[in-house]
Enzyme design. Sequence first.
Site, PDB file in Angstrom:
ATOM      1  CG  HIS A 272       2.599  -0.918  -8.176  1.00  0.00           C
ATOM      2  ND1 HIS A 272       1.897  -1.205  -9.325  1.00  0.00           N
ATOM      3  CD2 HIS A 272       1.672  -0.481  -7.280  1.00  0.00           C
ATOM      4  CE1 HIS A 272       0.616  -0.936  -9.138  1.00  0.00           C
ATOM      5  NE2 HIS A 272       0.450  -0.509  -7.894  1.00  0.00           N
ATOM      6  CD  GLU A 273       2.299  -0.540  -3.636  1.00  0.00           C
ATOM      7  OE1 GLU A 273       1.580   0.464  -3.496  1.00  0.00           O
ATOM      8  OE2 GLU A 273       1.882  -1.609  -4.160  1.00  0.00           O
TER       9      GLU A 273
ATOM     10  CG  MET B 162      -1.858   1.146   1.323  1.00  0.00           C
ATOM     11  SD  MET B 162      -2.993   1.214  -0.114  1.00  0.00           S
ATOM     12  CE  MET B 162      -3.171   2.992  -0.245  1.00  0.00           C
ATOM     13  CD  GLU B 163      -1.459   3.379  -3.346  1.00  0.00           C
ATOM     14  OE1 GLU B 163      -1.282   2.177  -3.084  1.00  0.00           O
ATOM     15  OE2 GLU B 163      -2.451   3.812  -3.963  1.00  0.00           O
TER      16      GLU B 163
ATOM     17  CD  GLU C 251      -3.708   0.753  -7.841  1.00  0.00           C
ATOM     18  OE1 GLU C 251      -2.631   0.329  -8.296  1.00  0.00           O
ATOM     19  OE2 GLU C 251      -3.821   1.177  -6.671  1.00  0.00           O
TER      20      GLU C 251
ATOM     21  CG  HIS D  68       0.558   3.952  -6.311  1.00  0.00           C
ATOM     22  ND1 HIS D  68      -0.364   4.252  -7.282  1.00  0.00           N
ATOM     23  CD2 HIS D  68       0.374   2.638  -6.011  1.00  0.00           C
ATOM     24  CE1 HIS D  68      -1.084   3.161  -7.562  1.00  0.00           C
ATOM     25  NE2 HIS D  68      -0.646   2.165  -6.809  1.00  0.00           N
TER      26      HIS D  68
HETATM   27  N1  PHE Z   1      -3.294   0.405  -3.736  1.00  0.00           N
HETATM   28  C1  PHE Z   1      -2.605  -0.856  -3.565  1.00  0.00           C
HETATM   29  C2  PHE Z   1      -1.706  -1.009  -4.786  1.00  0.00           C
HETATM   30  O1  PHE Z   1      -0.729  -0.439  -4.896  1.00  0.00           O
HETATM   31  C3  PHE Z   1      -3.465  -2.038  -3.475  1.00  0.00           C
HETATM   32  C4  PHE Z   1      -4.268  -2.187  -2.240  1.00  0.00           C
HETATM   33  C5  PHE Z   1      -5.631  -1.996  -2.285  1.00  0.00           C
HETATM   34  C6  PHE Z   1      -3.679  -2.529  -1.062  1.00  0.00           C
HETATM   35  C7  PHE Z   1      -6.401  -2.146  -1.156  1.00  0.00           C
HETATM   36  C8  PHE Z   1      -4.433  -2.701   0.077  1.00  0.00           C
HETATM   37  C9  PHE Z   1      -5.808  -2.509   0.028  1.00  0.00           C
HETATM   38  O2  PHE Z   1      -1.977  -1.631  -5.739  1.00  0.00           O
HETATM   39 ZN    ZN Z   2      -1.229   0.177  -7.034  1.00  0.00          ZN
END
Ligand code: PHE
Ligand code: ZN
Length: 860
Positions: free
Chosen positions: A306-307, A272-273, A329, A310
Amino acid sequence: MDAITRSPAAPTGPDVTRLADYRPPDWLVPTATLRFELAPERTLVHARLELLRNGQHDRPLRLDGDSLELLALAIDGAPQPLPAPSGSGLTLALRGDRAVIETVTAIHPVTNTRLMGLYASGGNLCTQCEPEGFRRITFFPDRPDILTRFRVRLEADRAAFPVLLANGNPGAAGELPGGRHFAEWDDPFPKPSYLFAAVAGRLEPCRDRFTTMSGRHVDLAIWVAAEDVPRTAHAMESLKAAMRWDEEHYGREYDLDVFNIVAVHDFNFGAMENKGLNIFNARYILADPETATDFDLDAVSAVVAHEYFHNWSGNRVTCRDWFQLSLKEGFTVFREQQFTHWLGSPAVRRIEEARALRAFQFPEDAGPLAHPVQPDHYLEISNFYTATVYNKGAELIGMMRRLMGEAAFRRASDRYFTANDGKAATIEDFLAAMAAEGLEAARFRHWYHQAGTPRVEARLRQEAGATILELAQSNPVAGASAPPLLIPIEVALFGRDGTRLTEPRLVTLAERMAEVHFEGVEAPALLSINRGFSAPVLISPDPDPADLAILAAHDDDPFARYDALQRLMLLALLASIEAGAPRSHAEVVEAVGNTLKERWRDPAFVAEAILVPSESLIGDRMDQVDPLAIRAAREALRVAILDGCAPALWDAFHAEETEARDLSPRAKGLRRLKGVAIAALLARDDAEATSAAFRMFTSSRSMTDRMAALTALASSSAAERQEALALFRARHGDDPMLLDKWFAVQAGSGRADTLQAVEVLAQDPAFDIRNPNRARALLLGFTANQARFNCPEGYRFIADQVLALDALNPSVASRVAQALTRWKRMIPPLAAAMRTELERIAAAPKLSRDLVDVVSRGLG
Ligand code: PHE
Ligand code: ZN
């Protein structure tokens, strides 16, 4: 303060949220000050929200809340009587255009098994707020278009929680009476509540520094349990590479003084970002060549990047509402993919991306859970973190880039970031930036609104002095009235001797049909189409196998060449399933043998190309899936390949030894090929191959080799199988990530007794259904096993697990339940059995909204 009205009880029937109903928020929250009195059983959250009426209206303030215990409420400093206890939000009528709301709430981290909001993992405390978890921490208008400047103070017992982290930059810290301490954090960037994060725990850092392109210093830290610090090096190197890459390729610079990452073992997704404080599933941080496979190491690089990416595509520019999820995403997956191509082996990476899209996204888009990349309604947004929103969303960005060209795409992305910095944006805002640099956005945008994988029919026709390519598009899921899509398709023509007759050409299919003229090409040519997987579409009709064999040997585009051999294998498999009897596989065997001859050039490519299509990929090509017939046909093809190519497979198996620590593309490719070779060599499950696999398992120092051998052995009936599994558990049983692999490998076994084995594993003391990684390893490992999961007993087992899981963690439960939704595609007795289990789940009491959503769409 005028009145406190209890919000209506939480909806029992699922209520739909619609994109068309979007309205800007009635109230904004420019600043929020939070003080946490942290304790595992009961944490107190003191919140002070400054509110601002948004526009002229007299609507009340609506605060979301979920599982909160309200202890105190004040409006503009005046204490208020408490409303009766409520599981949901608060509605407050306010006079004036500004107000200060202060609340004290109690929350209960240790009993939070949903892993949304504040929860406990391995003795530490951490948060997960996306998409709607912040309302489980405090009362708040929990929607992404409200951007708030957060100031946070964490207080906790110093011995139990020596490290206290939150978003932004660190401020004051110090001691408190009673062995407690505090730390303050200040995030100068206004952000939506879903990006809030806090962590308290006994953690040690791996530290490093990064100097950004403008010379600003950033302190980097990855926080893990003390014994895991040595396993963070790869993640740290990946982070620094990603930070530099984003500067060089997108002009994006990091913006805080610190960047913290925390790894936890209990996590619903990958990572999670959260602004300045990424929280990761430990499996995407902890990795070294002794305990991680090459695949794991690459996944760490990809998810860390990826994170990090974001921070711009998601955080600086965030989403107006959850219908815009692919805005962050899809774009971020695309950026992550570009980064991994840059790290090495771009051609093989592209093949892997295509393979994953076909394995996960195409079936989703053809089944009852199909939805557009931008859905227009949802019951439960947590169920929309899908391959469609992520991976098809990434393909859409890639097509825009291909259509516009690299330079225009870069100018457009700069324009997008500049125009929307600090805002909550929409997919239309992204398209507007692309349009300003030349994209035909008015047409391209249809891709976002249509579910279903488009089909492109491609036929060659001979005319005097020219070859003509006829193209036609359709989308059976979206229907005949859906507008045509803008589809970029790269094509080239080849002669029957394997020489390329034309330059590769990017054709843009804009209408339902098109014709492309290749002047001067007179001889009957072979069509190399969708080169580079330029569009996420299905190409039909199937070419002649003899033509595929030529392209499999000579196409100069790696994806097209890979695809030719894959299609050749698929056609042979489908033909033998249809005939109901084994056929000669001479053509396939020869093509595989020819490909193997080139292993010295690019072993990773050869490994991908000769991989026999998976059972589920074969099923996706059939109107009715008969899992055992598919398995029998596939096993017969594997035996034919072994009988025809054994010497070449043994050569590939014995090829150059690699150092476990050598992570060069070539070393990784050699290991990949060795792994594919040992699986192929085990097709007859004979003593020579099983003992070779066992030796590979016991003697290699590389986890890549060991896992490949163990995976191959897991389907065997040889005695070495049990021995290898026992050795693995004895040696790695205390490493949660390796124990996950031990469960998954057995759940994926091709053996006829796999369901019984899985039922026993579910009773193993090490199987903890509360831990998402463990539950996924066993349950998703099993549901992915087409031949063994698809039987009435398999369905019943999974339905029981789904019901047990739903009471604990609806997000994981609804993910597992998806395996029961594709009943329409199964042969009649299986379809009926699957539907029965889906109905049994639907009839159970107290289902979560997450599960109701999946099950009701599944029953359709
Ligand atoms: N936003 C996160 C990602 O980078 C995914 C995620 C969604 C994580 C919901 C936790 C809860 O893709
Ligand atoms: Zn993401």
